[in-house]
Design a protein around this motif. Structure first.
Motif, short mmCIF file in Angstrom:
data_model
loop_
_atom_site.label_atom_id
_atom_site.label_comp_id
_atom_site.label_asym_id
_atom_site.label_seq_id
_atom_site.Cartn_x
_atom_site.Cartn_y
_atom_site.Cartn_z
N GLU A 58 35.97 10.50 -2.40
CA GLU A 58 35.40 10.28 -1.07
C GLU A 58 34.87 11.60 -0.55
O GLU A 58 35.51 12.65 -0.75
CB GLU A 58 36.46 9.71 -0.12
CG GLU A 58 36.00 9.50 1.30
CD GLU A 58 35.11 8.29 1.50
OE1 GLU A 58 34.36 7.92 0.57
OE2 GLU A 58 35.15 7.71 2.60
N VAL A 59 33.71 11.58 0.10
CA VAL A 59 33.20 12.76 0.78
C VAL A 59 33.53 12.59 2.25
O VAL A 59 32.92 11.79 2.95
CB VAL A 59 31.68 12.94 0.56
CG1 VAL A 59 31.17 14.15 1.33
CG2 VAL A 59 31.37 13.06 -0.92
N VAL A 60 34.54 13.34 2.70
CA VAL A 60 35.00 13.27 4.08
C VAL A 60 34.12 14.23 4.88
O VAL A 60 33.97 15.40 4.53
CB VAL A 60 36.49 13.68 4.18
CG1 VAL A 60 36.97 13.60 5.62
CG2 VAL A 60 37.33 12.80 3.27
N GLN A 61 33.54 13.71 5.97
CA GLN A 61 32.56 14.48 6.74
C GLN A 61 33.06 14.73 8.17
O GLN A 61 33.59 13.83 8.81
CB GLN A 61 31.24 13.73 6.77
CG GLN A 61 30.68 13.53 5.38
CD GLN A 61 29.56 12.54 5.32
OE1 GLN A 61 28.73 12.46 6.22
NE2 GLN A 61 29.50 11.77 4.24
N LEU A 62 32.88 15.97 8.63
CA LEU A 62 33.29 16.39 9.96
C LEU A 62 32.05 16.58 10.83
O LEU A 62 31.13 17.32 10.45
CB LEU A 62 34.07 17.71 9.86
CG LEU A 62 34.49 18.37 11.17
CD1 LEU A 62 35.60 17.55 11.84
CD2 LEU A 62 34.98 19.79 10.91
N TYR A 63 32.01 15.91 11.97
CA TYR A 63 30.90 16.01 12.91
C TYR A 63 31.40 16.48 14.26
O TYR A 63 32.57 16.28 14.61
CB TYR A 63 30.22 14.64 13.09
CG TYR A 63 29.51 14.14 11.86
CD1 TYR A 63 28.17 14.45 11.63
CD2 TYR A 63 30.17 13.37 10.91
CE1 TYR A 63 27.52 14.00 10.50
CE2 TYR A 63 29.52 12.92 9.78
CZ TYR A 63 28.19 13.24 9.58
OH TYR A 63 27.54 12.80 8.46
N LEU A 64 30.50 17.09 15.04
CA LEU A 64 30.81 17.53 16.40
C LEU A 64 29.81 16.92 17.37
O LEU A 64 28.63 16.77 17.05
CB LEU A 64 30.69 19.05 16.51
CG LEU A 64 31.78 19.85 15.84
CD1 LEU A 64 31.45 21.33 15.90
CD2 LEU A 64 33.12 19.58 16.48
N ARG A 65 30.32 16.61 18.56
CA ARG A 65 29.46 16.10 19.63
C ARG A 65 29.77 16.86 20.90
O ARG A 65 30.92 16.94 21.33
CB ARG A 65 29.70 14.61 19.86
CG ARG A 65 28.79 14.00 20.90
CD ARG A 65 28.93 12.50 20.96
NE ARG A 65 30.12 12.07 21.65
CZ ARG A 65 30.18 11.81 22.95
NH1 ARG A 65 29.12 11.93 23.71
NH2 ARG A 65 31.31 11.40 23.49
N HIS A 66 28.74 17.46 21.50
CA HIS A 66 28.89 18.15 22.79
C HIS A 66 28.95 17.09 23.88
O HIS A 66 28.10 16.21 23.94
CB HIS A 66 27.68 19.05 23.08
CG HIS A 66 27.57 20.22 22.17
ND1 HIS A 66 27.75 21.50 22.60
CD2 HIS A 66 27.30 20.32 20.85
CE1 HIS A 66 27.58 22.34 21.59
NE2 HIS A 66 27.31 21.64 20.52
N ILE A 67 29.94 17.18 24.75
CA ILE A 67 30.05 16.21 25.85
C ILE A 67 29.53 16.81 27.15
O ILE A 67 28.81 16.15 27.89
CB ILE A 67 31.51 15.74 26.01
CG1 ILE A 67 31.94 15.00 24.74
CG2 ILE A 67 31.66 14.84 27.24
CD1 ILE A 67 33.39 14.63 24.69
N ASP A 68 29.86 18.07 27.42
CA ASP A 68 29.51 18.71 28.70
C ASP A 68 28.42 19.77 28.57
O ASP A 68 28.37 20.70 29.37
CB ASP A 68 30.75 19.39 29.30
CG ASP A 68 31.83 18.41 29.66
OD1 ASP A 68 31.50 17.26 30.00
OD2 ASP A 68 33.01 18.78 29.61
N SER A 69 27.57 19.70 27.60
CA SER A 69 26.58 20.75 27.39
C SER A 69 25.60 20.82 28.56
O SER A 69 25.17 19.79 29.08
CB SER A 69 25.80 20.49 26.10
OG SER A 69 24.83 21.49 25.94
N PRO A 70 25.24 22.04 28.97
CA PRO A 70 24.28 22.19 30.07
C PRO A 70 22.84 21.85 29.67
O PRO A 70 21.98 21.71 30.53
CB PRO A 70 24.40 23.68 30.44
CG PRO A 70 24.89 24.34 29.19
CD PRO A 70 25.75 23.33 28.49
N VAL A 71 22.59 21.71 28.37
CA VAL A 71 21.25 21.35 27.88
C VAL A 71 21.39 20.15 26.94
O VAL A 71 22.46 19.92 26.38
CB VAL A 71 20.57 22.52 27.15
CG1 VAL A 71 20.34 23.69 28.08
CG2 VAL A 71 21.37 22.96 25.95
#
Length: 175
Positions: free
Chosen positions: A92-105
């Motif tokens: 399995e290729v386990v993938q890590l993602y990020l999501r900005h919640i409070d970004s000013p842009v």
């Protein structure tokens, strides 16, 4: 692992037209990333970024962060338990993602921050760990002319592709 996102319908790119050819000269000057990569695509992809096939199935559980706060020049560890629930051994290729919640842009829907290929025997589990440095949270600030790490909330996502997120956790970046 598929490295591109393919949309299901051309209309996501070119409106309601049935052709993939740009309809006006102005289309050539549209550099917007909206609906063009896995990071900005809001539709249902035909083959999502990171898509792959397997002869077995995997279950993700127990996402953990070593700390909920990412400090300047610091890092945290992200771990997730992956179990092979199928009848045959597999990878399995386990993938890590990020999501900005409070970004000013405006920011992408999510961005790939890491991936690991793991071989897991049928019925067995592996804990997959990622190192998440604060530099993974950065974005290019056009006004400042440099990369910045904004303070605020982020969502850590782990899954098998960009449209198959299996586990989520929250963290906060501080200066």
């Amino acid at each position: 692992m598929l490295l591109y996102t393919y949309c299901r319908f051309w209309q996501y790119y070119y409106g309601s037209s049935h052709t993939a050819i740009p309809q006006s000269p102005a289309d050539f000057f549209d550099y917007s990333m909206a609906n063009r990569t896995y990071r900005y695509f809001k539709g249902e992809p035909l083959y999502a970024f990171g898509y792959g096939l397997s002869y077995t199935t995997f279950d993700y559980s127990e996402i953990e962060l070593s700390d909920k706060i990412v400090k300047t020049d610091g890092s945290i560890k992200v771990s997730v338990k992956v179990k092979n629930t199928g009848k045959v051994d597999g990878e399995e290729v386990v993938q890590l993602y990020l999501r900005h919640i409070d970004s000013p842009v405006p920011q992408p829907i999510h961005s790939l921050a890491g991936f690991k290929r793991v071989a897991i025997a049928s019925g067995k589990s592996e804990t997959v760990e990622f190192e998440l440095p604060d530099s993974s949270l950065r974005y290019w600030d056009t006004d400042a002319g440099k990369y910045v790490v904004p303070t605020g909330r982020f969502e850590v996502q782990v899954g098998s592709s960009s449209d198959n997120i299996r586990q989520k956790a929250a963290c906060v970046a501080v200066k």
